[in-house]
Design a protein around this motif. Structure first.
Motif, mmCIF file in Angstrom:
data_model
loop_
_atom_site.group_PDB
_atom_site.id
_atom_site.type_symbol
_atom_site.label_atom_id
_atom_site.label_comp_id
_atom_site.label_asym_id
_atom_site.label_seq_id
_atom_site.Cartn_x
_atom_site.Cartn_y
_atom_site.Cartn_z
ATOM 1 N N LYS A 191 -14.418 -12.651 30.738
ATOM 2 C CA LYS A 191 -14.881 -11.298 31.045
ATOM 3 C C LYS A 191 -14.265 -10.792 32.358
ATOM 4 N N GLU B 55 -10.708 -9.945 31.519
ATOM 5 C CA GLU B 55 -10.639 -8.802 30.607
ATOM 6 C C GLU B 55 -10.933 -7.497 31.334
ATOM 7 N N GLU B 56 -11.828 -7.533 32.310
ATOM 8 C CA GLU B 56 -12.202 -6.323 33.037
ATOM 9 C C GLU B 56 -11.199 -5.942 34.125
ATOM 10 N N CYS C 298 -9.196 -11.487 24.947
ATOM 11 C CA CYS C 298 -9.906 -10.204 25.038
ATOM 12 C C CYS C 298 -10.896 -10.049 23.893
ATOM 13 N N ASP C 299 -10.478 -10.456 22.695
ATOM 14 C CA ASP C 299 -11.378 -10.377 21.541
ATOM 15 C C ASP C 299 -12.620 -11.245 21.746
ATOM 16 N N ALA D 180 -13.846 -12.223 24.719
ATOM 17 C CA ALA D 180 -14.605 -11.659 25.840
ATOM 18 C C ALA D 180 -15.475 -10.487 25.419
ATOM 19 N N THR D 181 -15.002 -9.707 24.452
ATOM 20 C CA THR D 181 -15.745 -8.524 24.010
ATOM 21 C C THR D 181 -16.638 -8.786 22.812
ATOM 22 N N GLY D 182 -16.558 -10.001 22.266
ATOM 23 C CA GLY D 182 -17.414 -10.348 21.129
ATOM 24 C C GLY D 182 -16.810 -10.045 19.775
ATOM 25 N N ALA D 183 -15.551 -9.596 19.744
ATOM 26 C CA ALA D 183 -14.891 -9.302 18.464
ATOM 27 C C ALA D 183 -14.488 -10.573 17.729
ATOM 28 N N PRO E 5 -20.774 -13.192 23.801
ATOM 29 C CA PRO E 5 -21.421 -12.229 24.689
ATOM 30 C C PRO E 5 -22.527 -11.459 23.984
ATOM 31 N N ARG F 3 -24.564 -8.101 23.137
ATOM 32 C CA ARG F 3 -24.141 -6.708 22.938
ATOM 33 C C ARG F 3 -24.649 -5.864 24.092
ATOM 34 N N ARG F 4 -23.836 -4.924 24.500
ATOM 35 C CA ARG F 4 -24.220 -4.019 25.586
ATOM 36 C C ARG F 4 -25.134 -2.932 25.028
#
Length: 101
Positions: A17, A20-21, A82-83, A85-88, A97, A99-100
């Protein structure tokens, strides 16, 4: 799953994360160590380097050694990283991760 494994999975997600950020998607192990401490993971640089090696084996980051003697390990996140880190995408050994909102 052991507590040690649980903490390692969370720490690896935090590393992804953080990378990725970042606009450049890259940091050295010393910066990551300090950032991890701020996220509640107080670990040695050796632990960070080991996590980076593990993440590289999973093709989630690439690692370049920079400098002589005790080189800096510079990690750059991959598209796959990246996928994750974002949960994809999901990789065993890295916490998924939340969900936001």
């Amino acid at each position: 799953m052991s507590y040690k494994d649980f903490v390692a999975e969370d720490r690896r997600l935090v590393i992804l994360k953080l990378l990725e950020e970042d606009p450049g998607g890259s940091h050295n192990h010393a910066v990551l160590q300090e950032a991890l401490r701020r996220w509640g993971h107080t670990v040695s640089r050796d632990v960070v380097k080991s996590d980076l090696a593990w993440l590289a084996e999973q093709a989630l980051v690439s690692v370049q050694l920079v400098g002589d003697g005790d080189p800096y390990h510079v990690a750059t996140i991959t598209d796959r990283g990246c996928d994750v880190a974002t949960g994809a995408a999901t990789v065993p050994g890295v916490k998924h991760p939340r969900r936001r909102a």
